[in-house]
Design a protein around this motif. Structure first.
Motif, short mmCIF file in Angstrom:
data_model
loop_
_atom_site.label_atom_id
_atom_site.label_comp_id
_atom_site.label_asym_id
_atom_site.label_seq_id
_atom_site.Cartn_x
_atom_site.Cartn_y
_atom_site.Cartn_z
N ALA A 1 37.29 -91.52 -44.93
CA ALA A 1 36.94 -92.76 -45.62
C ALA A 1 36.22 -92.42 -46.92
CB ALA A 1 36.05 -93.62 -44.73
N SER A 2 36.51 -93.18 -47.95
CA SER A 2 35.87 -92.96 -49.25
C SER A 2 35.61 -94.29 -49.92
CB SER A 2 36.73 -92.06 -50.13
OG SER A 2 37.99 -92.65 -50.36
N GLY A 3 34.86 -94.25 -51.00
CA GLY A 3 34.51 -95.48 -51.70
C GLY A 3 33.20 -96.03 -51.16
N ASP A 4 33.11 -97.33 -51.06
CA ASP A 4 31.89 -97.99 -50.62
C ASP A 4 31.81 -98.01 -49.10
OD1 ASP A 4 30.37 -101.26 -51.35
OD2 ASP A 4 29.55 -99.38 -50.56
N THR A 5 31.62 -96.83 -48.52
CA THR A 5 31.68 -96.70 -47.05
C THR A 5 30.52 -97.40 -46.35
OG1 THR A 5 30.58 -94.56 -47.18
CG2 THR A 5 32.99 -94.55 -47.14
N LYS A 6 29.49 -97.79 -47.10
CA LYS A 6 28.39 -98.53 -46.48
C LYS A 6 28.85 -99.88 -45.96
CE LYS A 6 25.67 -98.39 -50.04
NZ LYS A 6 26.51 -97.53 -50.92
N ARG A 7 30.00 -100.34 -46.47
CA ARG A 7 30.55 -101.64 -46.01
C ARG A 7 31.07 -101.56 -44.58
NH1 ARG A 7 33.33 -105.13 -50.11
NH2 ARG A 7 32.43 -104.66 -52.13
N ILE A 8 31.37 -100.33 -44.11
CA ILE A 8 32.09 -100.17 -42.85
C ILE A 8 31.15 -100.27 -41.66
CG2 ILE A 8 33.50 -98.63 -41.46
CD1 ILE A 8 34.45 -97.34 -44.07
N ASN A 9 31.51 -101.11 -40.70
CA ASN A 9 30.77 -101.20 -39.44
C ASN A 9 31.61 -100.81 -38.23
OD1 ASN A 9 28.07 -102.19 -40.12
ND2 ASN A 9 29.18 -103.97 -40.91
N ILE B 1 35.66 -97.58 -32.72
CA ILE B 1 34.29 -97.11 -32.61
C ILE B 1 33.44 -97.82 -33.64
CG2 ILE B 1 34.75 -95.13 -34.13
CD1 ILE B 1 32.70 -93.54 -32.39
N GLY B 2 32.28 -98.30 -33.21
CA GLY B 2 31.36 -98.95 -34.12
C GLY B 2 30.32 -97.99 -34.64
N ASN B 3 29.58 -98.43 -35.64
CA ASN B 3 28.51 -97.59 -36.18
C ASN B 3 27.42 -97.33 -35.15
OD1 ASN B 3 29.62 -97.18 -38.65
ND2 ASN B 3 28.37 -98.67 -39.74
N ASP B 4 27.36 -98.17 -34.12
CA ASP B 4 26.39 -97.95 -33.04
C ASP B 4 26.88 -96.92 -32.03
OD1 ASP B 4 27.19 -101.05 -31.25
OD2 ASP B 4 28.42 -99.33 -31.83
N ALA C 1 39.54 -99.66 -41.14
CA ALA C 1 38.10 -99.88 -41.20
C ALA C 1 37.82 -101.36 -41.38
CB ALA C 1 37.49 -99.07 -42.34
N LEU C 2 36.64 -101.74 -40.92
CA LEU C 2 36.28 -103.15 -40.88
C LEU C 2 34.82 -103.31 -41.26
CD1 LEU C 2 36.97 -106.08 -39.86
CD2 LEU C 2 36.23 -105.28 -37.61
N GLY C 3 34.53 -104.37 -42.03
CA GLY C 3 33.14 -104.63 -42.36
C GLY C 3 32.38 -105.31 -41.24
N GLY C 4 33.09 -105.95 -40.33
CA GLY C 4 32.45 -106.66 -39.24
C GLY C 4 32.39 -105.82 -37.98
N ASN D 1 43.15 -108.14 -38.65
CA ASN D 1 41.97 -108.60 -39.39
C ASN D 1 41.14 -107.45 -39.95
OD1 ASN D 1 42.49 -111.32 -39.07
ND2 ASN D 1 41.51 -111.36 -37.06
N TYR D 2 41.60 -106.22 -39.71
CA TYR D 2 40.89 -105.09 -40.31
C TYR D 2 41.13 -105.11 -41.83
CZ TYR D 2 39.41 -103.10 -35.94
OH TYR D 2 38.77 -102.89 -34.74
N ASN D 3 40.05 -104.77 -42.56
CA ASN D 3 40.10 -104.93 -44.01
C ASN D 3 40.86 -103.82 -44.73
OD1 ASN D 3 36.92 -105.66 -43.11
ND2 ASN D 3 38.04 -107.24 -44.22
#
Length: 123
Positions: free
Chosen positions: A24-32, A51-54, A97-100, A109-111
């Protein structure tokens, strides 16, 4: 924006293993949430594992016990270790990847989606 790119597909015989990676690259902080999906000829795209960020993971029943999803946050890399492969695992595999949140999110619905990597398992 976020970009994801898969690598690691190939051809193996039944019972073999493959390891897929997704960078993953770019604004990866968006990914949850990140996940792997697959699409076989004539079939719709199906969730394989997420897999989630948790760190919470979820697997489709048809891969439980054989596939393992993991996420290296520091390197923004998603991995799918696939063991005991079967011919029915043959498909194009996509990283997304998904922001939600992962839970309750439908496949389409994945972005952000990669281009896919082909996995072929021969009998």
């Amino acid at each position: 924006q976020v970009q994801v790119a898969e690598s690691g597909g190939g051809s193996v015989q039944t019972g073999g293993s493959l390891r897929l990676s997704c960078a993953a690259s770019g604004d990866t902080k968006r990914i949850n949430c990140m996940g792997w999906f697959r699409e076989a000829p004539g079939k719709g795209r199906r969730r394989v594992a997420t897999i989630g960020n948790d760190g919470n993971t979820d697997y489709a029943d048809f891969v439980k016990g054989r596939f393992t999803i993991s996420l290296d946050n520091a390197k923004s890399t998603l991995v799918l270790q696939m063991n005991s492969l079967k011919p029915e695992d043959t498909a194009m595999y996509y990283c997304a990847a998904l922001g939600g949140r992962c839970v309750g999110t439908g496949v389409y619905n994945y972005n952000y989606w990669g281009q896919g990597t082909q996995v072929t398992v021969s009998s």
